[in-house]
Motif scaffolding. Sequence first.
Motif, PDB file in Angstrom:
ATOM      1  N   ALA A   1       0.723  -1.315  -0.204  1.00 55.32           N
ATOM      2  CA  ALA A   1       0.052   0.138   0.055  1.00 55.32           C
ATOM      3  C   ALA A   1       0.861   1.261   0.019  1.00 55.32           C
ATOM      4  CB  ALA A   1      -1.022  -0.168   1.222  1.00 55.32           C
ATOM      5  N   LEU A   2       1.907   1.105  -0.533  1.00 51.78           N
ATOM      6  CA  LEU A   2       2.916   2.625  -0.827  1.00 51.78           C
ATOM      7  C   LEU A   2       3.059   2.664  -2.288  1.00 51.78           C
ATOM      8  CD1 LEU A   2       5.758   1.822   1.822  1.00 51.78           C
ATOM      9  CD2 LEU A   2       3.787   3.423   2.073  1.00 51.78           C
ATOM     10  N   ARG A   3       3.031   3.940  -2.679  1.00 49.62           N
ATOM     11  CA  ARG A   3       3.242   4.505  -4.206  1.00 49.62           C
ATOM     12  C   ARG A   3       4.867   4.690  -4.382  1.00 49.62           C
ATOM     13  NH1 ARG A   3       0.152   9.575  -5.581  1.00 49.62           N
ATOM     14  NH2 ARG A   3       0.326   9.744  -3.490  1.00 49.62           N
ATOM     15  N   VAL A   4       5.382   4.128  -5.478  1.00 47.51           N
ATOM     16  CA  VAL A   4       6.863   4.302  -5.362  1.00 47.51           C
ATOM     17  C   VAL A   4       7.167   4.769  -6.893  1.00 47.51           C
ATOM     18  CG1 VAL A   4       8.849   3.024  -5.271  1.00 47.51           C
ATOM     19  CG2 VAL A   4       7.275   2.336  -3.790  1.00 47.51           C
ATOM     20  N   SER A   5       8.174   5.986  -6.808  1.00 48.08           N
ATOM     21  CA  SER A   5       8.810   6.202  -7.941  1.00 48.08           C
ATOM     22  C   SER A   5      10.234   6.030  -7.879  1.00 48.08           C
ATOM     23  CB  SER A   5       8.461   7.872  -8.271  1.00 48.08           C
ATOM     24  OG  SER A   5       6.945   7.972  -8.417  1.00 48.08           O
ATOM     25  N   GLY A   6      10.861   5.950  -8.954  1.00 48.19           N
ATOM     26  CA  GLY A   6      12.304   5.729  -8.907  1.00 48.19           C
ATOM     27  C   GLY A   6      13.151   6.769  -9.685  1.00 48.19           C
ATOM     28  N   ALA A   7      14.567   7.057  -9.099  1.00 52.21           N
ATOM     29  CA  ALA A   7      15.304   8.321  -9.661  1.00 52.21           C
ATOM     30  C   ALA A   7      16.575   7.466  -9.844  1.00 52.21           C
ATOM     31  CB  ALA A   7      15.073   9.410  -8.917  1.00 52.21           C
ATOM     32  N   ALA A   8      17.376   7.627 -10.819  1.00 49.35           N
ATOM     33  CA  ALA A   8      18.759   7.162 -10.758  1.00 49.35           C
ATOM     34  C   ALA A   8      19.740   8.302 -10.672  1.00 49.35           C
ATOM     35  CB  ALA A   8      18.999   6.217 -12.197  1.00 49.35           C
ATOM     36  N   SER A   9      19.169   9.450 -10.753  1.00 45.40           N
ATOM     37  CA  SER A   9      20.401  10.585 -10.518  1.00 45.40           C
ATOM     38  C   SER A   9      19.767  11.738 -10.021  1.00 45.40           C
ATOM     39  CB  SER A   9      20.744  10.901 -11.909  1.00 45.40           C
ATOM     40  OG  SER A   9      19.571  11.474 -12.877  1.00 45.40           O
ATOM     41  N   GLY A  10      20.462  12.618  -9.670  1.00 46.24           N
ATOM     42  CA  GLY A  10      20.002  13.978  -9.206  1.00 46.24           C
ATOM     43  C   GLY A  10      19.048  14.743  -9.852  1.00 46.24           C
ATOM     44  N   ALA A  11      19.182  14.583 -11.129  1.00 47.26           N
ATOM     45  CA  ALA A  11      18.320  15.438 -12.214  1.00 47.26           C
ATOM     46  C   ALA A  11      17.048  14.680 -12.075  1.00 47.26           C
ATOM     47  CB  ALA A  11      18.948  15.436 -13.406  1.00 47.26           C
TER      48      ALA A  11
ATOM     49  N   LEU B   1      23.396   6.970  -0.829  1.00 44.99           N
ATOM     50  CA  LEU B   1      24.788   7.883  -0.971  1.00 44.99           C
ATOM     51  C   LEU B   1      25.569   7.679  -1.993  1.00 44.99           C
ATOM     52  CD1 LEU B   1      24.975   8.836   2.958  1.00 44.99           C
ATOM     53  CD2 LEU B   1      23.631   9.723   1.081  1.00 44.99           C
ATOM     54  N   ARG B   2      25.697   6.451  -2.188  1.00 42.55           N
ATOM     55  CA  ARG B   2      26.708   6.122  -3.345  1.00 42.55           C
ATOM     56  C   ARG B   2      26.244   5.971  -4.956  1.00 42.55           C
ATOM     57  NH1 ARG B   2      31.792   6.862  -1.027  1.00 42.55           N
ATOM     58  NH2 ARG B   2      31.689   6.340   1.180  1.00 42.55           N
ATOM     59  N   LEU B   3      25.999   7.144  -5.210  1.00 37.79           N
ATOM     60  CA  LEU B   3      25.325   7.469  -6.947  1.00 37.79           C
ATOM     61  C   LEU B   3      26.554   7.278  -7.773  1.00 37.79           C
ATOM     62  CD1 LEU B   3      22.346   9.718  -6.098  1.00 37.79           C
ATOM     63  CD2 LEU B   3      22.392   7.221  -6.306  1.00 37.79           C
ATOM     64  N   ASP B   4      26.190   6.818  -9.082  1.00 37.59           N
ATOM     65  CA  ASP B   4      27.299   6.501  -9.868  1.00 37.59           C
ATOM     66  C   ASP B   4      27.623   8.002 -10.486  1.00 37.59           C
ATOM     67  OD1 ASP B   4      29.335   5.802 -11.852  1.00 37.59           O
ATOM     68  OD2 ASP B   4      27.704   5.205 -13.442  1.00 37.59           O
ATOM     69  N   GLY B   5      28.833   8.584 -10.117  1.00 38.56           N
ATOM     70  CA  GLY B   5      29.152  10.159 -10.737  1.00 38.56           C
ATOM     71  C   GLY B   5      28.673  10.868 -10.017  1.00 38.56           C
ATOM     72  N   GLU B   6      27.848  10.977  -8.923  1.00 34.44           N
ATOM     73  CA  GLU B   6      27.268  11.971  -8.246  1.00 34.44           C
ATOM     74  C   GLU B   6      27.379  11.856  -6.904  1.00 34.44           C
ATOM     75  OE1 GLU B   6      23.392  13.978  -9.665  1.00 34.44           O
ATOM     76  OE2 GLU B   6      23.133  11.817 -10.270  1.00 34.44           O
ATOM     77  N   ASP B   7      27.526  12.945  -6.088  1.00 29.10           N
ATOM     78  CA  ASP B   7      27.553  13.109  -4.674  1.00 29.10           C
ATOM     79  C   ASP B   7      26.370  12.881  -3.961  1.00 29.10           C
ATOM     80  OD1 ASP B   7      28.245  13.517  -1.949  1.00 29.10           O
ATOM     81  OD2 ASP B   7      29.461  15.337  -2.335  1.00 29.10           O
ATOM     82  N   GLY B   8      26.031  11.581  -3.335  1.00 35.85           N
ATOM     83  CA  GLY B   8      24.629  11.458  -2.822  1.00 35.85           C
ATOM     84  C   GLY B   8      24.674  12.393  -1.497  1.00 35.85           C
ATOM     85  N   MET B   9      25.715  12.463  -0.939  1.00 37.09           N
ATOM     86  CA  MET B   9      25.579  13.290   0.416  1.00 37.09           C
ATOM     87  C   MET B   9      25.286  14.940  -0.025  1.00 37.09           C
ATOM     88  SD  MET B   9      25.916  12.695   3.637  1.00 37.09           S
ATOM     89  CE  MET B   9      27.234  11.444   3.606  1.00 37.09           C
ATOM     90  N   GLN B  10      25.586  15.357  -1.245  1.00 34.56           N
ATOM     91  CA  GLN B  10      25.312  16.479  -1.524  1.00 34.56           C
ATOM     92  C   GLN B  10      23.867  16.796  -2.067  1.00 34.56           C
ATOM     93  OE1 GLN B  10      26.766  19.549  -1.429  1.00 34.56           O
ATOM     94  NE2 GLN B  10      25.056  20.601  -2.214  1.00 34.56           N
ATOM     95  N   LEU B  11      23.294  15.761  -2.740  1.00 29.97           N
ATOM     96  CA  LEU B  11      21.943  15.687  -3.038  1.00 29.97           C
ATOM     97  C   LEU B  11      20.968  15.534  -1.753  1.00 29.97           C
ATOM     98  CD1 LEU B  11      21.982  13.068  -6.098  1.00 29.97           C
ATOM     99  CD2 LEU B  11      21.594  15.457  -6.009  1.00 29.97           C
TER     100      LEU B  11
END
Length: 243
Positions: free
Chosen positions: A28-38, A56-66
């Motif tokens: 009973a939860l709706r879920v959307s996904g995102a692979a990047s900050g954009a 926090l460990r995204l490919d090529g991006e700083d998850g902490m900054q996001l």
Amino acid sequence: MAHSPHILVVDDDPAIRELLADYLGSHALRVSGAASGAAMRAVLGREVIDLVLMDLRLDGEDGMQLARELRERSAIPVIILTGRDEEADRVMGLELAADDYVTKPFSNREILARIRAVLRRTQAQAPAAPEQALQRARAYRFEGWELNVQARRLADPQGREIALSNGEFNLLQALCEAPQRVLSREQLLELSRLHGAEVYDRSIDVSILRLRRKIEADPATPRLIRTERGAGYIFHARVDRLA
């Protein structure tokens, strides 16, 4: 499903996004996904999100900054995903005011339990009605409907978008901000103008009629927007306010 909590999973691994979407969706939860900050920003710009689950460990991006960016721009609860041995990530995440963290590999049941716990906690900490007016809402939910203030979108209980004019949107927003209270035509006119609507003195009744046609099951016998003869209108619905 439009009234169910909406979770955004930010992870660059499509298998994890699909796994969580399937499992959480079955509870009973709706879920959307995102692979990047954009992609995350795009979802946040068009959807009302109740909680973000972020790796926090995204490919090529700083998850902490996001995560920092998300915390600075909204009060949406955040649960961070970290590696089992990444103590520094856990410490930094909690210092950024993340609401919880989960280490990989994780169990689906643990993720679900932590999401539910954070949602319960944040809902319990929601400000009382008199204080809510000091903070603009991101969205309002009523009777399965969802009024997204940021994206200016209305979704029906099946999640379908319902087109509203600017005047109709701002009138509905004004009603959602004062549920269970009688509002005079003059008050509705003033509240609508505060939100930039072009509502004319003689058109409140017409705008109410048009709004009823879009949100009432039977506009001839309205259940949500009721007329208080000689006084104005009352929005007779329980409204959940998302700050």
